[in-house]
Design a protein around this motif. Structure first.
Motif, PDB file in Angstrom:
ATOM      1  N   ASP A 166      -2.516   7.054  -8.293  1.00 51.34           N
ATOM      2  CA  ASP A 166      -1.240   6.321  -8.162  1.00 51.34           C
ATOM      3  C   ASP A 166      -0.154   7.309  -7.739  1.00 51.34           C
ATOM      4  O   ASP A 166       0.021   8.348  -8.389  1.00 51.34           O
ATOM      5  N   PRO A 167       0.567   7.014  -6.654  1.00 49.55           N
ATOM      6  CA  PRO A 167       1.554   7.978  -6.152  1.00 49.55           C
ATOM      7  C   PRO A 167       2.823   8.053  -7.000  1.00 49.55           C
ATOM      8  O   PRO A 167       3.698   8.867  -6.726  1.00 49.55           O
ATOM      9  N   PHE A 168       2.946   7.187  -8.027  1.00 51.67           N
ATOM     10  CA  PHE A 168       4.160   7.145  -8.836  1.00 51.67           C
ATOM     11  C   PHE A 168       3.945   7.677 -10.256  1.00 51.67           C
ATOM     12  O   PHE A 168       4.798   7.466 -11.130  1.00 51.67           O
ATOM     13  N   ASN A 169       2.810   8.314 -10.513  1.00 55.01           N
ATOM     14  CA  ASN A 169       2.507   8.830 -11.863  1.00 55.01           C
ATOM     15  C   ASN A 169       2.616   7.736 -12.922  1.00 55.01           C
ATOM     16  O   ASN A 169       3.140   7.970 -14.023  1.00 55.01           O
ATOM     17  N   SER A 170       2.157   6.538 -12.608  1.00 57.98           N
ATOM     18  CA  SER A 170       2.300   5.407 -13.523  1.00 57.98           C
ATOM     19  C   SER A 170       1.628   5.677 -14.866  1.00 57.98           C
ATOM     20  O   SER A 170       0.547   6.275 -14.933  1.00 57.98           O
ATOM     21  N   HIS A 171       2.275   5.197 -15.930  1.00 63.84           N
ATOM     22  CA  HIS A 171       1.717   5.285 -17.274  1.00 63.84           C
ATOM     23  C   HIS A 171       0.611   4.226 -17.413  1.00 63.84           C
ATOM     24  O   HIS A 171       0.777   3.092 -16.968  1.00 63.84           O
ATOM     25  N   PRO A 172      -0.520   4.559 -18.038  1.00 65.06           N
ATOM     26  CA  PRO A 172      -1.629   3.591 -18.108  1.00 65.06           C
ATOM     27  C   PRO A 172      -1.390   2.409 -19.047  1.00 65.06           C
ATOM     28  O   PRO A 172      -2.053   1.379 -18.928  1.00 65.06           O
ATOM     29  N   THR A 173      -0.428   2.528 -19.992  1.00 62.72           N
ATOM     30  CA  THR A 173      -0.212   1.431 -20.948  1.00 62.72           C
ATOM     31  C   THR A 173       1.235   0.947 -21.031  1.00 62.72           C
ATOM     32  O   THR A 173       1.468  -0.211 -21.359  1.00 62.72           O
ATOM     33  N   ASP A 174       2.203   1.791 -20.737  1.00 65.55           N
ATOM     34  CA  ASP A 174       3.621   1.415 -20.843  1.00 65.55           C
ATOM     35  C   ASP A 174       4.066   0.726 -19.550  1.00 65.55           C
ATOM     36  O   ASP A 174       4.185   1.364 -18.504  1.00 65.55           O
ATOM     37  N   THR A 175       4.319  -0.589 -19.620  1.00 59.96           N
ATOM     38  CA  THR A 175       4.650  -1.342 -18.403  1.00 59.96           C
ATOM     39  C   THR A 175       5.975  -0.898 -17.769  1.00 59.96           C
ATOM     40  O   THR A 175       6.179  -1.079 -16.574  1.00 59.96           O
ATOM     41  N   VAL A 223       0.395  -1.435 -10.108  1.00 56.87           N
ATOM     42  CA  VAL A 223      -0.428  -1.119 -11.276  1.00 56.87           C
ATOM     43  C   VAL A 223      -0.207  -2.153 -12.376  1.00 56.87           C
ATOM     44  O   VAL A 223      -1.149  -2.609 -13.027  1.00 56.87           O
ATOM     45  N   ARG A 224       1.052  -2.554 -12.573  1.00 52.21           N
ATOM     46  CA  ARG A 224       1.349  -3.558 -13.607  1.00 52.21           C
ATOM     47  C   ARG A 224       0.625  -4.864 -13.318  1.00 52.21           C
ATOM     48  O   ARG A 224       0.045  -5.480 -14.220  1.00 52.21           O
ATOM     49  N   GLN A 225       0.637  -5.288 -12.046  1.00 48.80           N
ATOM     50  CA  GLN A 225      -0.043  -6.523 -11.680  1.00 48.80           C
ATOM     51  C   GLN A 225      -1.544  -6.405 -11.908  1.00 48.80           C
ATOM     52  O   GLN A 225      -2.195  -7.343 -12.392  1.00 48.80           O
ATOM     53  N   SER A 226      -2.093  -5.240 -11.592  1.00 48.42           N
ATOM     54  CA  SER A 226      -3.523  -5.007 -11.786  1.00 48.42           C
ATOM     55  C   SER A 226      -3.890  -5.077 -13.268  1.00 48.42           C
ATOM     56  O   SER A 226      -4.900  -5.674 -13.640  1.00 48.42           O
ATOM     57  N   MET A 268      -2.151  -6.673 -15.636  1.00 48.17           N
ATOM     58  CA  MET A 268      -1.961  -8.057 -16.081  1.00 48.17           C
ATOM     59  C   MET A 268      -3.132  -8.954 -15.657  1.00 48.17           C
ATOM     60  O   MET A 268      -3.471  -9.909 -16.355  1.00 48.17           O
ATOM     61  N   ASP A 269      -3.747  -8.607 -14.522  1.00 48.38           N
ATOM     62  CA  ASP A 269      -4.902  -9.383 -14.047  1.00 48.38           C
ATOM     63  C   ASP A 269      -6.192  -9.005 -14.776  1.00 48.38           C
ATOM     64  O   ASP A 269      -7.257  -9.569 -14.494  1.00 48.38           O
ATOM     65  N   GLY A 270      -6.092  -8.054 -15.680  1.00 53.99           N
ATOM     66  CA  GLY A 270      -7.242  -7.665 -16.484  1.00 53.99           C
ATOM     67  C   GLY A 270      -8.137  -6.626 -15.857  1.00 53.99           C
ATOM     68  O   GLY A 270      -9.240  -6.363 -16.354  1.00 53.99           O
ATOM     69  N   HIS A 271      -7.690  -5.998 -14.760  1.00 53.45           N
ATOM     70  CA  HIS A 271      -8.514  -4.971 -14.111  1.00 53.45           C
ATOM     71  C   HIS A 271      -8.347  -3.637 -14.842  1.00 53.45           C
ATOM     72  O   HIS A 271      -7.227  -3.242 -15.166  1.00 53.45           O
ATOM     73  N   PRO A 272      -9.433  -2.924 -15.098  1.00 50.14           N
ATOM     74  CA  PRO A 272      -9.314  -1.617 -15.761  1.00 50.14           C
ATOM     75  C   PRO A 272      -8.705  -0.586 -14.816  1.00 50.14           C
ATOM     76  O   PRO A 272      -8.879  -0.678 -13.593  1.00 50.14           O
ATOM     77  N   VAL A 273      -7.950   0.363 -15.371  1.00 53.53           N
ATOM     78  CA  VAL A 273      -7.381   1.433 -14.551  1.00 53.53           C
ATOM     79  C   VAL A 273      -8.016   2.760 -14.950  1.00 53.53           C
ATOM     80  O   VAL A 273      -8.304   2.999 -16.117  1.00 53.53           O
ATOM     81  N   SER A 274      -8.241   3.588 -13.957  1.00 60.50           N
ATOM     82  CA  SER A 274      -8.814   4.910 -14.210  1.00 60.50           C
ATOM     83  C   SER A 274      -7.685   5.867 -14.580  1.00 60.50           C
ATOM     84  O   SER A 274      -6.647   5.911 -13.909  1.00 60.50           O
ATOM     85  N   VAL A 275      -7.873   6.615 -15.666  1.00 56.52           N
ATOM     86  CA  VAL A 275      -6.813   7.484 -16.184  1.00 56.52           C
ATOM     87  C   VAL A 275      -7.225   8.946 -16.079  1.00 56.52           C
ATOM     88  O   VAL A 275      -8.371   9.304 -16.343  1.00 56.52           O
ATOM     89  N   THR A 331       0.858  -1.186   0.000  1.00 59.53           N
ATOM     90  CA  THR A 331       0.000   0.000   0.000  1.00 59.53           C
ATOM     91  C   THR A 331       0.888   1.229   0.000  1.00 59.53           C
ATOM     92  O   THR A 331       1.955   1.229   0.597  1.00 59.53           O
ATOM     93  N   ALA A 332       0.444   2.238  -0.691  1.00 60.22           N
ATOM     94  CA  ALA A 332       1.178   3.509  -0.696  1.00 60.22           C
ATOM     95  C   ALA A 332       0.359   4.516   0.090  1.00 60.22           C
ATOM     96  O   ALA A 332      -0.794   4.771  -0.225  1.00 60.22           O
ATOM     97  N   GLU A 333       0.959   5.043   1.128  1.00 58.12           N
ATOM     98  CA  GLU A 333       0.233   5.957   1.989  1.00 58.12           C
ATOM     99  C   GLU A 333       0.221   7.364   1.392  1.00 58.12           C
ATOM    100  O   GLU A 333       1.125   7.753   0.664  1.00 58.12           O
TER     101      GLU A 333
END
Length: 362
Positions: free
Chosen positions: A77-86, A93-96, A98-105, A4-6
């Motif tokens: 996401d506290p790391f400014n993760s890219h929604p498509t670039d792994t 986020v990558r695991q989410s 890969m598990d097929g869960h949609p991410v909010s952008v 978890t990221a606080e």
């Protein structure tokens, strides 16, 4: 264990600070070019800007960050993760994905993080809550400045006064694109891809050569001497301070044009090529200058390609190399301890000899 990221970062600030427009900045072409090339290709390795006080270093860097277009990030996401670039995603986020869960952008401005001189390693890298990990089996991670700087710009003013260990941490993260935090056998890593910009005044001390060498480019800036140019700079600043909105509107078209030019260059970069003979000549220049290692060769090739892309071409020219070679090599030369960093004369002299070109009149 789950991670978890606080205290997740806010995706967008409620208010935005008015920033002096990049295209209105007069002079200091060397610094502006180095910054633009690093934004086009962050793998160039960052910029070290050394020069006199009050020459607009901080203003220029903030102006560049404000100029850049908004980017897509994973919401909350506290790391400014890219929604498509792994490669630009946190492990969670990558695991989410890969598990097929949609991410909010959401859309977010490119972040510029100021690193304070008194920052601790925990503040920079982030901390792990050991007590929570032991009692609840959760890797509770509080992100540091490197997490906030991911996919943005990390600016260190007076970097020559920063503790060498912290400079090492910053350079390692900038080079690898990842930050790893380890405490009591618990390890967490997150993406940390950022453009590292350091600035300083040479009168206050130099960086150690082995640290200086790891900055991709080195720009030298000097106080403007021409009275007319100084008057123009003072008047511009006065106009901006008195009526920022009108001043910004005056430069809006130029800002949009430069922003689009940078975006086009980023998209074109992968198509740009360097002729084999030119690559051989670049390496010959590095060899004749007695540059240690191969960083000089790599950075010069990357910077020349970024410049060609910026100019709208798919092929690097000799002129592209001439414009970047001093920025990429001047801080890698072996020099007498009593000398300041080479002004570039030595680099340009060897470049002219190897490439067989006439010296350019300044």
């Amino acid at each position: 264990m789950t991670v978890t990221a606080e205290a997740p970062l806010q995706t967008t600030p409620s208010t935005s600070r008015v920033v002096f427009p990049f295209t209105a900045i007069v002079g200091q072409e060397e610094m502006k070019l180095a910054l633009i090339l690093n934004v086009i290709d962050p793998k160039v390795g960052g910029v070290m800007i050394m020069g006199d006080r009050g020459t607009g270093k901080s203003t220029t860097i903030r102006a560049l960050a404000d100029l850049l277009p908004e980017m897509d990030v994973v919401e909350h996401d506290p790391f400014n993760s890219h929604p498509t670039d792994t490669d630009l995603m946190s492990d969670e986020v990558r695991q989410s994905v890969m598990d097929g869960h949609p991410v909010s952008v959401v859309r977010k401005k490119v972040t510029m993080i100021d690193l304070p001189l008194g920052a601790t390693e925990d503040r920079v890298c982030g901390t792990i809550d050991i007590e929570k990990a032991l009692s609840e089996g959760v890797k509770a991670f509080e992100p540091g400045l490197l997490a906030k700087a991911n996919r943005g710009i990390l600016y260190v003013d007076e970097v020559n006064l920063l503790d060498d260990h912290l400079v090492d941490v910053l350079l390692d993260s900038a080079a690898s694109g990842w930050n790893t935090v380890e405490r009591e056998g618990i390890s967490i890593r997150h993406p940390a891809r950022f453009v590292l910009v350091g600035s300083g005044n040479p009168e206050e001390g130099e960086l150690r050569p082995q640290l200086l060498d790891r900055f991709g480019m080195h720009a030298e800036i000097r106080t403007v001497k021409e009275p007319e140019l100084r008057v123009q700079i003072v008047e511009q600043r006065s106009q901006f301070d008195q009526d920022p909105k009108t001043f910004l509107n005056h430069y809006a078209d130029q800002q949009k044009e430069l922003q689009q030019k940078i975006v086009d260059a980023q998209n074109r970069l992968s198509e740009v090529t360097v002729d084999y003979d030119l690559r051989v000549n670049i390496s010959q220049v590095c060899a004749e200058l007695d540059v240690d290692g191969l960083r000089g060769d790599i950075v010069t090739n990357r910077a020349a390609k970024a410049l060609a892309a910026f100019e709208g071409r798919n092929e690097v020219t000799v002129e592209d190399i001439r414009r970047v070679v001093t920025l990429c090599l001047r801080h890698r030369l072996r020099k007498d301890p009593l000398e300041s960093i080479d002004s570039g004369y030595k680099v340009q002299k060897v470049f002219n000899q190897v490439f067989g070109v006439e010296p350019v009149e300044v």
